[in-house]
Design an enzyme around this catalytic site. Structure first.
Site, PDB file in Angstrom:
ATOM      1  CG  ASP A 406      -2.198   1.111   1.773  1.00  0.00           C
ATOM      2  OD1 ASP A 406      -3.391   0.809  -0.199  1.00  0.00           O
ATOM      3  OD2 ASP A 406      -1.488   2.240   1.484  1.00  0.00           O
ATOM      4  CG  HIS A 419      -7.764  12.987  -8.663  1.00  0.00           C
ATOM      5  ND1 HIS A 419      -7.696  11.924  -7.950  1.00  0.00           N
ATOM      6  CD2 HIS A 419      -8.718  13.604  -7.858  1.00  0.00           C
ATOM      7  CE1 HIS A 419      -9.137  11.887  -7.125  1.00  0.00           C
ATOM      8  NE2 HIS A 419      -8.805  13.322  -6.861  1.00  0.00           N
ATOM      9  CG  ASP A 423      -4.089   9.440 -12.031  1.00  0.00           C
ATOM     10  OD1 ASP A 423      -4.883   8.157 -10.888  1.00  0.00           O
ATOM     11  OD2 ASP A 423      -4.767   9.353 -13.046  1.00  0.00           O
ATOM     12  CD  GLU A 449      -4.824   4.399  -1.220  1.00  0.00           C
ATOM     13  OE1 GLU A 449      -5.881   4.566  -0.156  1.00  0.00           O
ATOM     14  OE2 GLU A 449      -5.452   4.246  -2.382  1.00  0.00           O
TER      15      GLU A 449
END
Length: 531
Positions: A406, A419, A423, A449
């Site tokens: 994670d 965002h 990405d 993620e």
């Protein structure tokens, strides 16, 4: 009757087998003087003085040659054909041909040679022509006129101009060259295929065949005889066949399909034009053979192709998709289907270029397996591969370990930088994972993620070492957004398959719990589930 008519050299042609004496011939006109001579199997009667006779005068016979007349020979009635012909000098001649009918009870062996030849000619349904090359006189039979929709009476007076009247203008040179080849003795016969113009404007195809039968004293062609056979039907079939072949060729080109025939007893192979094009080979420089074909098959697919060919000996069917090399070294995909003939050595089939189809299949397959953002496997395909390795583990108990990864503080990245930056972070992490794992390891993005790495043939201790290396690689990497570098880190949970963790849910839960334990203890760490 006018004197000009009396002076014209009209010709009465009588079939020689009738042995007709002028005194016993009763025509609707009378002859005052005549002399008989033989030429090419015919008796010619030349006469100049013609008297008025009922019901038609001689000149009226020319103008009204459609009238049916007959010849009375010793009480027997014979039909008479009349043709008015004109020579190069413009002189008119009336050709009266007497025909002796063959009755149904006639003994064929009693027929004369000329009658037999006539019967043979009529049985061929051929139009007959006789042309005096020197004078331009032309004699035709009824069938000849029928071919172009006329009667002989409609064509009268007949001359060589009659021929040019019906000959298609584009084919005049063809006929001329064919005659010249015959005159020059290059061809034993005059022969060619020509188009005639029918009375209704349509086109009639004929096969024209003949030869010179008499020559002048100067050895120049005189009388030429021949036949016309109507081949319109076969020409239409030829055209339909050509059109069909053209349509098939075009359809094959559009569909990228070719056909072939292979003889395994001789190595002989025949290819259609499309296969040359498909493989980028020149028909002029390439001799197809089974050996050549096999040299173009991709080495990894050759065994499967040969096995399919051998199988066809028993089943009669050959059906396989494989790779081949084109002339420029490019790999193409082809689909072959074929049937074995009864001789058990000849395969006849088709080959279709399915490269684009394969590329599309691979693209769709990739889309179904690959995460569009990170370009590593997605959750769906990762679980499919996990089930595969799980089955191996259940059979062999070979160790399999799982990493659940994670990205630390990912929500802050999205909130602060947006965002697009988030990405980019995910793409950078996935790149580190895929470039720092083994070829047979399986990397995937299984959530927002969250990532997973499946480690086949890997015990827990080795898996922890791999996980720590990955954590270190990510921590050394940063993502730049504008002029601001974003430091990255990940927390990893590690678990191995065991009796108490023998399915996806149990091993994932264990590794995920270990990962969250690492999150709670400060992030950027590796936590393993004890064995």
């Amino acid at each position: 009757m006018q004197n000009s008519v009396h002076s014209q050299p009209y010709v009465l042609v009588i079939t020689p087998t009738l042995a007709v004496e002028s005194s016993s011939v009763k025509l609707p006109f009378s002859l005052k003087s005549c002399r008989q001579g033989m030429q090419i199997g015919r008796s010619f009667f030349y006469f100049r003085d013609v008297q008025q006779a009922a019901p038609l005068s001689f000149i009226e016979l020319i103008k009204n040659s459609h009238q049916r007349i007959s010849l009375n020979v010793e009480g027997q009635i014979f039909p008479v054909n009349i043709q008015a012909v004109v020579n190069h000098a413009g002189e008119s001649r009336l050709i009266v041909q007497v025909k002796k009918p063959i009755s149904s009870n006639t003994d064929y062996t009693e027929l004369t040679h000329e009658q037999r030849l006539k019967a043979i000619l009529e049985s061929t349904d051929a139009g007959a022509w006789e042309w005096n090359y020197q004078t331009g006189e032309l004699i035709l039979n009824e069938r000849w006129a029928e071919m172009v929709g006329y009667t002989l009476e409609e064509l009268a007076p007949v001359s060589i101009d009659t021929w040019f009247k019906v000959l298609h203008p584009d084919d005049a040179k063809i006929s001329e060259r064919a005659f010249q080849r015959h005159f020059d003795e290059e061809d034993a016969f005059y022969h060619c295929e020509l188009r005639l113009v029918h009375k209704n404007g349509s086109t009639v195809w004929i096969r024209d065949h003949g030869r010179v039968v008499t020559y002048t004293e100067n050895n120049e062609p005189e009388w030429i005889c021949g036949t016309h056979i109507d081949i319109t039907g076969s020409k239409l079939l030829e055209k339909r066949l050509r059109d069909s072949e053209s349509t098939l060729s075009q359809a094959q080109r559009i569909a990228r399909i070719g056909h072939w025939k292979a003889d395994f007893s001789t190595d002989h192979l025949e290819w259609s034009e499309m296969i040359y094009e498909m493989l980028g080979l020149s028909p002029q420089d390439t001799v197809p053979s089974i050996s050549l074909f096999k040299s173009l098959v991709h080495p990894e697919d050759l065994k499967a192709v040969e096995e399919s060919e051998q199988k066809s000996l028993k089943t009669g069917e050959h059906d396989i998709t494989h790779r081949m090399y084109s002339a420029d070294g490019e790999i193409i995909w082809v689909h072959e289907t074929a049937k074995m003939l009864n001789d058990k050595v000849t395969l006849v089939g088709t080959v279709k270029d399915v490269t684009k189809q394969k590329q599309l299949e691979e693209k769709l397959l990739k889309q179904s397996r690959i995460d569009y953002l990170t370009n590593i496997y997605n959750r769906f395909y990762f679980l499919e591969l996990f089930e595969h390795h799980l089955a191996i583990w259940k059979r062999s108990k070979q160790p399999v370990s799982l990493l659940i990864i994670d990205v630390d503080n990912f929500k802050l990245v999205n909130d602060r930088y947006g965002h697009i930056a988030g990405d980019k972070v995910l793409q950078n992490v996935s790149s580190e994972l895929s470039s720092n794992t083994r070829e047979y390891d399986v990397c995937a993005r299984i959530g927002g993620e969250e990532f997973a790495v499946l480690l086949p043939e890997t015990k827990l201790k080795e898996a922890v070492s791999i996980a720590d290396k990955l954590r270190d690689k990510v921590s050394r990497h940063s993502t730049t957004v504008g002029n601001y570098p974003i430091k990255l880190s990940v927390t990893i949970g590690v678990a191995s398959l065991a009796d108490e963790r023998s399915d996806w849910e149990s091993i994932y839960s264990a590794a995920d719990a270990a990962m969250y334990e690492g999150k709670s203890s400060g992030r950027n760490t590796v936590v393993a589930v004890s064995e």
